[in-house]
Design an enzyme around this catalytic site. Structure first.
Site, PDB file in Angstrom:
ATOM      1  N   SER A 108      -3.090 -11.836 -10.431  1.00 52.72           N
ATOM      2  CA  SER A 108      -3.580 -12.555 -11.729  1.00 52.72           C
ATOM      3  C   SER A 108      -4.119 -11.317 -12.716  1.00 52.72           C
ATOM      4  CB  SER A 108      -4.417 -13.407 -11.338  1.00 52.72           C
ATOM      5  OG  SER A 108      -5.634 -12.922 -10.487  1.00 52.72           O
ATOM      6  N   HIS A 137       0.962  -1.284  -0.065  1.00 54.95           N
ATOM      7  CA  HIS A 137       0.094  -0.035  -0.166  1.00 54.95           C
ATOM      8  C   HIS A 137       0.769   1.441   0.070  1.00 54.95           C
ATOM      9  CE1 HIS A 137      -3.979  -1.927   0.229  1.00 54.95           C
ATOM     10  NE2 HIS A 137      -3.371  -2.734   0.895  1.00 54.95           N
ATOM     11  N   GLU A 155      -7.399  -1.105 -15.380  1.00 60.60           N
ATOM     12  CA  GLU A 155      -7.732  -1.662 -14.124  1.00 60.60           C
ATOM     13  C   GLU A 155      -8.753  -0.599 -13.230  1.00 60.60           C
ATOM     14  OE1 GLU A 155      -6.187  -4.574 -12.476  1.00 60.60           O
ATOM     15  OE2 GLU A 155      -7.094  -4.390 -10.728  1.00 60.60           O
ATOM     16  N   GLY A 189      -7.276 -14.063  -7.261  1.00 57.50           N
ATOM     17  CA  GLY A 189      -7.789 -13.362  -6.245  1.00 57.50           C
ATOM     18  C   GLY A 189      -6.997 -13.720  -5.033  1.00 57.50           C
ATOM     19  N   SER A 190      -5.766 -14.019  -5.338  1.00 56.10           N
ATOM     20  CA  SER A 190      -4.819 -14.670  -4.289  1.00 56.10           C
ATOM     21  C   SER A 190      -3.634 -13.607  -3.793  1.00 56.10           C
ATOM     22  CB  SER A 190      -4.209 -15.795  -4.753  1.00 56.10           C
ATOM     23  OG  SER A 190      -3.154 -15.376  -5.947  1.00 56.10           O
ATOM     24  N   ASP A 216       2.042  -3.656  -9.745  1.00 54.13           N
ATOM     25  CA  ASP A 216       1.657  -5.154 -10.295  1.00 54.13           C
ATOM     26  C   ASP A 216       1.781  -4.985 -12.014  1.00 54.13           C
ATOM     27  OD1 ASP A 216       0.755  -5.328  -7.635  1.00 54.13           O
ATOM     28  OD2 ASP A 216      -1.303  -5.634  -8.213  1.00 54.13           O
ATOM     29  N   ASP A 268       2.520   1.860  -3.164  1.00 55.10           N
ATOM     30  CA  ASP A 268       2.747   2.061  -4.519  1.00 55.10           C
ATOM     31  C   ASP A 268       1.801   3.568  -4.943  1.00 55.10           C
ATOM     32  OD1 ASP A 268       0.381   0.554  -4.795  1.00 55.10           O
ATOM     33  OD2 ASP A 268       1.230  -0.350  -6.335  1.00 55.10           O
TER      34      ASP A 268
HETATM   35  C1  GLA Z   1      -2.730  -4.403  -4.912  1.00 55.52           C
HETATM   36  C2  GLA Z   1      -2.747  -3.357  -6.158  1.00 55.52           C
HETATM   37  C3  GLA Z   1      -1.237  -2.562  -6.020  1.00 55.52           C
HETATM   38  C4  GLA Z   1      -0.894  -2.445  -4.456  1.00 55.52           C
HETATM   39  C5  GLA Z   1      -0.991  -3.638  -3.740  1.00 55.52           C
HETATM   40  C6  GLA Z   1      -0.884  -3.298  -2.290  1.00 55.52           C
HETATM   41  O1  GLA Z   1      -2.119  -5.524  -5.527  1.00 55.52           O
HETATM   42  O2  GLA Z   1      -3.005  -3.649  -7.567  1.00 55.52           O
HETATM   43  O3  GLA Z   1      -1.124  -1.680  -6.676  1.00 55.52           O
HETATM   44  O4  GLA Z   1      -1.231  -1.330  -4.119  1.00 55.52           O
HETATM   45  O5  GLA Z   1      -2.409  -4.194  -3.699  1.00 55.52           O
HETATM   46  O6  GLA Z   1       0.233  -3.199  -1.940  1.00 55.52           O
END
Ligand code: GLA
Length: 395
Positions: free
Chosen positions: A129, A37, A162, A124-125, A174, A39
């Site tokens: 994905s 949390h 997204e 969802g893990s 991600d 980024d």
């Molecule tokens: C998800 C989001 C990322 C990041 C994480 C938490 O994976 O897609 O951008 O914020 O949560 O670090």
């Protein structure tokens, strides 16, 4: 199923459905060693691409349609490149529609396409994905349209897809990792400059992922709420300080000084972000100096902060971390990704991985009646170029 067999599967399914040979692309999932949390607060993260992928077999169509078949959902959808509106519907095809829409809006002329999609990243893990599907879709569509989009641009467009078509206001971690990550190598990514340092994980350490197998409904709504809380803090702090565009620009001293202007809950959210950024920087040095004890301690602290200050953990993730903390050979453990379910990431001495996995499987099942999936990541193969992140024309 191994990566190669999924590659074979998408190809043969494609041939069965359309009667001709497709191109094949793939994009990897990711883990995140530390930096959660942060980024979307312009902070630091430490992800690594993993050897689980979304694969897409693809071929041009002569009309303006995209036909996408998901092997996981056993479902085929048809989209029109002339009408990609519709926003978030909650269907898996939102990812495909979103990527096609943002690519088109960015000025790319896309050709129609048939896509057959499969993958082995557990959905969802917390192993991303979604980003891997977005990046693989973007690769397939641009490749078929003879368009070259630089990796960073591709990642940013997928992030936009997204936001607008899936509804999660995610950061860049991600999509960046799915587009550019190298399996077996951690990245210390500065989410403001998007510069990164590649870090290797010492061979005596294993990264073990434990899937709680639960996914609580609140995930996306709570995620967006956390982001808004951070943004509200920035707006409030901007009235008191200069040079603040994100929580990245706020120190713990600043936060303490202006504590009185923030709601108590927002203060705790900020404290998590500021200290988590510091933990990533310290963890980078710890990894460089092969100090697994220190790295592991930072992981445990990260988890406690995500649980208590950021409040994105859940009973099952806390249990997994708790179990790991008393297991032999474990340096550190924490929840990974957005939270409210999904996986924990564990740093374990390589001699202990088998026993660790057996212990977690047994104890977690004992306490929850759920059998967790456990993966030992391939963290030592960065030299092999075939393991590089998103790629085209893989055999
Ligand atoms: C998800 C989001 C990322 C990041 C994480 C938490 O994976 O897609 O951008 O914020 O949560 O670090």
């Amino acid at each position: 199923m191994s990566g190669n067999s999924i590659c074979t599967l998408v190809k043969s399914r494609f041939v069965e459905m359309y009667g001709s040979e497709p191109i094949v692309v793939r994009a990897p999932g990711r883990i995140n060693l530390i930096g959660e949390h942060t980024d979307y607060n312009d902070g630091f993260v430490m992800p690594a691409a993993i050897g689980f992928y979304t694969w897409i077999a693809a071929q041009k169509r002569s009309d303006r349609s995209i036909e996408a078949y998901s092997e996981q959902f056993k479902e085929r959808v048809q989209l029109s490149l002339d009408d990609l509106s519709g926003g978030v519907t909650g269907h898996w095809s939102d990812f495909v529609r979103g990527v096609a829409a943002v690519l088109s809006r960015a000025g790319n002329t896309l050709t129609g396409a048939n896509l057959v999609i499969a993958g082995d990243i557990p959905l969802g893990s917390g192993m991303s994905s979604s980003a891997s599907l977005e990046v693989a879709t973007a690769l397939a569509l641009t490749q078929l349209s003879n368009i070259v989009v630089p990796q960073l641009e591709l990642a940013k467009l997928c992030q936009k897809a997204e936001h607008e078509y899936v509804g999660t206001k995610c950061g860049i971690m991600d999509q960046f990792t799915a587009a550019s990550g190298v399996v077996g190598q951690a990245l210390m990514l500065d989410c403001r400059s998007l510069e990164y340092q590649a870090l290797s994980i010492p061979t005596h350490l294993s990264v073990v992922i434990c899937n709680s197998m639960v996914r609580h409904q609140l995930a996306s709504g709570e995620y967006n709420r956390r982001r808004l809380e951070c943004e509200s803090a920035v707006t409030a702090l901007q009235r008191e300080m200069t040079g603040v565009t994100a929580l990245r620009d706020v120190s713990m001293e600043d936060l303490e000084r202006y504590k009185h202007i923030l709601p108590e809950q927002v203060f705790r959210r900020c404290r998590h972000v500021i200290l988590e950024n510091q933990r990533v920087l310290t963890a980078t040095e710890a990894l460089r100096s092969d100090n697994a004890e220190q790295f592991g301690e930072l992981m445990f602290r990260s988890h406690a902060s995500l649980r208590d200050d950021y409040e994105v953990s859940c009973r099952e993730l806390d249990l997994l971390v708790d179990l790991a903390s008393s297991a032999a050979g474990v340096y550190g453990a924490r929840m990974m990704g957005g939270g409210f379910g999904g996986c924990t990431v564990n740093l374990v001495h390589s001699d202990h991985t088998g026993a660790f996995a057996a212990y977690i499987r047994h104890s977690y099942r004992d306490k929850t009646d759920i059998t967790p999936d456990i993966f030992i990541c391939d963290t030592h193969s960065a030299q092999d170029f075939k393991n590089s992140g998103a790629s085209i024309g893989v055999d």
